[in-house]
Design an enzyme around this catalytic site. Structure first.
Site, mmCIF file in Angstrom:
data_model
loop_
_atom_site.group_PDB
_atom_site.id
_atom_site.type_symbol
_atom_site.label_atom_id
_atom_site.label_comp_id
_atom_site.label_asym_id
_atom_site.label_seq_id
_atom_site.Cartn_x
_atom_site.Cartn_y
_atom_site.Cartn_z
ATOM 1 C CE LYS A 298 -3.390 2.400 2.994
ATOM 2 N NZ LYS A 298 -4.257 2.276 4.176
ATOM 3 C CD GLU A 302 -6.924 5.121 3.851
ATOM 4 O OE1 GLU A 302 -6.457 4.168 4.488
ATOM 5 O OE2 GLU A 302 -8.135 5.273 3.637
ATOM 6 N NE ARG A 335 -4.819 -2.763 -0.171
ATOM 7 C CZ ARG A 335 -5.453 -1.935 0.630
ATOM 8 N NH1 ARG A 335 -4.865 -0.872 1.107
ATOM 9 N NH2 ARG A 335 -6.710 -2.156 0.959
ATOM 10 C CE LYS A 376 -9.637 -0.787 0.103
ATOM 11 N NZ LYS A 376 -9.957 0.006 1.300
ATOM 12 C CG ASP A 381 -12.801 2.038 2.126
ATOM 13 O OD1 ASP A 381 -12.397 0.896 1.873
ATOM 14 O OD2 ASP A 381 -12.466 2.675 3.137
ATOM 15 C CD GLU A 409 -13.261 -0.384 7.109
ATOM 16 O OE1 GLU A 409 -12.644 -1.123 6.331
ATOM 17 O OE2 GLU A 409 -13.004 0.831 7.243
ATOM 18 C CD GLU A 527 -28.749 -1.676 -1.093
ATOM 19 O OE1 GLU A 527 -29.273 -2.783 -1.331
ATOM 20 O OE2 GLU A 527 -28.194 -0.982 -1.960
ATOM 21 C CD1 TRP A 558 -11.812 12.396 5.902
ATOM 22 C CD2 TRP A 558 -10.657 10.680 5.040
ATOM 23 N NE1 TRP A 558 -10.749 12.159 6.724
ATOM 24 C CE2 TRP A 558 -10.021 11.109 6.237
ATOM 25 C CE3 TRP A 558 -10.096 9.615 4.344
ATOM 26 C CZ2 TRP A 558 -8.856 10.510 6.712
ATOM 27 C CZ3 TRP A 558 -8.941 9.013 4.823
ATOM 28 C CH2 TRP A 558 -8.333 9.473 5.994
#
Ligand code: GCV
EC number: 3.2.1.139
Length: 841
Positions: A298, A302, A335, A376, A381, A409, A527, A558
């Site tokens: 990575k 971030e 990544r 991803k 995310d 997560e 959902e 973000w």
């Protein structure tokens, strides 16, 4: 003669206590009515390897233990062809089968790497692998059939769809796990690799049984100290523990290690001293772990260091490692999660979703052959709903792998049941139409679509020391389905779930029916109550990623923006008026997403900004859809514990109670979600709920309206996470208090729901009395019982509910709740709901 009658080194037998440790490999004794009367087992097991680190040897042990446990028959186990004459379960590589057993390998010629042949005919079983671990996969397939009571003859070749079928662990060296919800690491503790690696072997066993062939053991936010000599040896011990199961070990790297650990002046990937440093470290690693899988990196994401610091490209960074591992046959997973997290929310053209393509598209063709770009599944995310990442269609000359998240997560952190495989399937089946040709994501990552040699799957799992591995028995269906889909992504998620259920809980039709029903309903329900129409999971993205906080998405760097204001909601990602993201897809798909009319409604707010009054195909406005979906989702979650309770006599007490506790918790927290989100958008839009539910709670008594002793009113943050925007807490942390209310409801039987907040930093004690009689006593100790990330504050993460069922209430009865503070937990209370049978409020 070497024959072993099987006292086993691993826990294959059914545990007396079902604590989840053997998960779907528990090999429960098969009930008599599920054994065919003509069941004929071979006389022995012949596993053609005496090397204890060989997966073939493991297969022999596993077969012996499994058959003993399921059928109570002990088959002798041999390792050389001349040791036994008679019918056997034979396990071998095709090479050994041909050479030593003089077999017929015609069918075996169609085996791909790691593939297996399974032939069950009239009591003779042949299991051949192209590789040793392929044979082990075949043995697990055979055992799975027996464990599910499926004894029919078979003649099949099973090949994996993709060569890379890895898992990632985000374990830190201090033993904590980033986004792990099942206790500390099994790989690290106190900045070292522990002596006892039994759990690591057991994990490898589970992984091998679903076809996983590689693992990255440490966090992508990597610690350079992993590369000290002592830790390299520790990694070697991890690899030794996993090797018998064919699981190859790899590690995440910190790009700046040559500087931070090596003391060099730079970590520039083109600097010769840096190249030599990495080459030397890599050689040392491969000396200790000759079959090391490779690296995961990575970089420039971030806050992590990377090549961009030196104006080098991401390809320069990836290739640095690729060259180092190339002589050893290693792979570099690099990544694509590279984005700027300081983008300007006022810039209507800015879009984090575009970053991956912007960073990587121009590098296509520049990565070495042993680099795989790990992407991803969606552009942001791991949200509850995202479109497939357009990057899969933008780098045809590059090997790619899809990154999925088994650890939940953004999906309830294992405290909510969410069976995620149906979500993955929507992405894997998505057709990107590159060059107007069929281009399903699964065909891209298998390497088929663009003729790439490597590719596949990386699943972030984050198991911990909890005996259930993921912190929840039911969450393990996600790990099981992940492995099975990585092997064959055309499989039906429900069929995989049913296999898992039969193996984990048995084949009773009621058990199968209930677990299938609640699991298949769980992603749509989640959902519904967390974020619809492609708006993402409306969780607190600045804190724990667990409970509701829709405001946290916007007005920060973000880039997980919803662009919600008084009039409307959604990101305009069109080319014509928005950020241009939709134009990153190949033409056919881009065109579809460009127009509101042709964008699938489940993604409409992902691609378009619309007024709350925009009318959907259902005829409902967007805001009414939000309200209705949140009510429907929470209502579905109320059915989960009720359905589970029907299994009381069918499931062992330990697992039954554990699951029931979680499903009840989820039912309560889904109401917190529902109310917070509905209240938030009602406050923002000013548009009332057409069905009159939002903000109206006729069965509730707010704590602030009760007669309070030693309690005071308090606000919460975000405000909408308390009913009526207010809660109460004790006046100090060394006191107790009371909240009393008279119940002006018709006499009858009710459920009493008490909403309170459970924080870290204390375990307050509560008691509820009806007319002086104790109904329930409990503590604010969910942090000991659930594994999600806890909060120190009164908010949507800590808001929770306890329900006392079937209480006979007379009109005028007095309900009293007492609270005793502990530490920072001031026994907070929000409201009480007196619920007639069947009412959800
Ligand atoms: C390991 C998200 C998660 C981080 C994670 C990161 C990543 O931002 O919240 O915990 O870091 O993704 O995938 O690298």
């Amino acid at each position: 003669m070497r024959v072993s009658w099987g006292l086993l080194a691993f826990p294959a037998a059914v545990s007396a206590i079902e604590n989840g440790i053997n998960s779907w490999l528990r090999y429960a004794p098969l009930p008599n009515d599920q054994r065919p009367s003509n069941l004929r087992l071979p006389g022995a097991i012949m596993a053609l390897s005496s090397n204890k680190t060989s997966p073939i040897y493991t297969a022999g042990q596993e077969l012996q233990a499994g058959i003993k446990s399921i059928l109570n028959q002990t088959l002798p186990l041999y390792h050389e062809p001349d040791e036994y004459i008679g019918s056997t379960i034979l396990v071998a590589t095709t090479g050994d089968f041909n050479g030593r057993q003089k077999g017929d390998v015609e069918a075996a010629a169609t085996l791909a790497d790691d593939g297996y042949l399974l032939r069950i005919r009239a009591g003779n079983v042949v299991i051949l692998g192209q590789t040793e671990r392929g044979a082990l996969y075949g043995a697990f397939d055979y055992l799975s059939r027996i464990a599910q009571g499926r004894f029919s003859d078979a003649d099949l070749v099973s090949n994996p769809d993709a060569p890379i079928r890895w898992v990632n662990q985000w374990d830190n060296m201090d033993g904590s796990i980033e986004r792990g919800f099942a206790g500390p690491s099994i790989f690290f503790s106190n900045n070292a690799i522990p002596k006892n690696l039994n759990r690591v072997s057991q994990y490898a066993r589970l992984l091998a049984s679903i076809g996983i062939n590689g693992i990255i053991v440490n966090n992508v936010n990597a610690n350079a100290n992993l590369l000290t000599n002592a830790n390299i040896d520790g990694l070697g011990r991890i690899a030794d523990a996993m090797r018998p199961y064919g699981v190859q070990v790899g590690i995440s790297l910190n790009f700046a290690s040559p500087q931070t650990l090596g003391g060099l002046a730079t970590f520039d990937p083109l600097d010769q001293s840096v190249i030599s440093w990495w080459t030397d470290k890599t050689n040392r690693l491969y000396k200790r772990i000759p079959d090391m899988a490779g690296y995961l990196v990575k970089a420039n994401s971030e806050g992590q260091p990377g090549p961009l610091t030196y104006n080098r490209t991401l390809a320069d960074g990836a290739n640095l490692f690729a060259k180092a591992v190339q002589p050893h046959g290693g792979i570099v997973m690099f990544r694509a999660f590279v984005y700027d997290n300081h983008i300007n929310p006022a810039d209507l053209k800015a879009d984090r979703g575009k970053h991956a393509v912007e960073f990587f598209k121009g590098l296509d063709g520049q990565f070495l052959d042993n680099v795989v770009v790990q992407i991803k599944y969606g552009p942001i995310d791991f949200q509850v709903r995202e479109p497939a990442s357009p990057l899969f269609a933008n780098i045809p000359q590059t090997n790619t792998a899809i990154e999925l998240q088994i650890t939940q997560e953004y999906l309830g952190q294992q405290s909510h049941l969410v069976y995620v495989a149906p979500l993955w399937k929507t992405i894997l089946d998505f057709d990107l139409r590159a060059d107007d040709q069929p281009s399903r994501v699964r065909d891209v990552v298998a390497g088929r679509r663009f003729s790439n040699k490597r590719g596949g799957y990386a699943g972030v799992v984050n198991v911990g020391t909890n005996t259930t591995w993921l912190g929840s028995h039911l969450a393990m269906s996600n790990l099981y389905a992940y492995g099975r889909l990585a092997w064959d992504p055309t499989q039906d998620p429900q069929a995989l779930l049913e296999d898992w259920t039969r193996l984990t809980f048995g084949s009773d039709p009621l058990v199968l029916g209930v677990i299938t029903e609640i699991s298949m309903a769980s992603w749509p329900a989640y959902e519904n109550y967390t974020g619809n129409l492609g708006i993402q999971t409306l969780t607190d993205i600045l804190y724990t990623h667990y409970g509701p906080n829709p405001a946290s998405q916007d007005n920060n760097g973000w880039g997980q923006w919803t662009r919600a204001d008084h009039y409307g909601i959604g990101m305009d990602r069109t080319v014509s008026t928005g950020t241009g993201f939709s134009g990153q897809y190949p033409a056919e798909v881009a065109e579809k997403f460009e127009s509101i009319e042709t964008t699938p409604e489940e993604l409409i707010l992902w691609f378009h900004h619309v007024n709350y009054t925009h009318v959907l195909k259902s005829g409902k406005s967007v805001i009414q859809h939000f309200y209705d979906a949140h009510y429907a989702g929470a209502e579905t979650a109320q059915t989960f514990p009720i359905a589970w309770e029907s299994l009381r006599k069918k499931i062992d007490t330990e697992r039954f109670n554990d699951v029931l506790f979680r499903l009840r918790y989820q039912a309560g927290h889904s109401i917190v979600w529902r109310d917070s989100i509905c209240q938030f958008y009602y406050n923002l839009s000013g548009i009332p709920d057409g069905a009159g539910r939002v903000g109206r709670h006729e069965y509730r008594i707010e704590a602030e309206t009760m007669t309070l002793k030693n309690y005071k009113l308090t606000g919460v943050n975000p405000v909408e996470t308390a009913s009526n925007l207010t809660a109460v807490v004790l006046v100090s942390n060394n006191t107790s208090g009371e909240a009393t209310m008279k119940l002006n409801f018709d006499s009858g039987k009710y459920d009493i729901a008490i909403n309170y907040f459970d924080l870290i930093g204390g375990k307050a004690r509560y008691k509820a009395f009806l007319n002086g009689k104790l109904l329930l006593e409990w503590a604010g100790d969910l942090e000991d019982k659930l594994g999600h990330t806890f909060s120190t504050k009164l908010d949507g993460h800590s808001a929770t509910r306890v329900t006392i069922r079937d209480v006979q209430i007379q009109k005028g009865n007095v309900l009293k709740i007492t609270g005793l503070a502990d530490g920072n937990e001031l026994a907070p209370l929000d409201y009480v709901a007196i619920l007639p049978q069947g009412v959800v409020d």
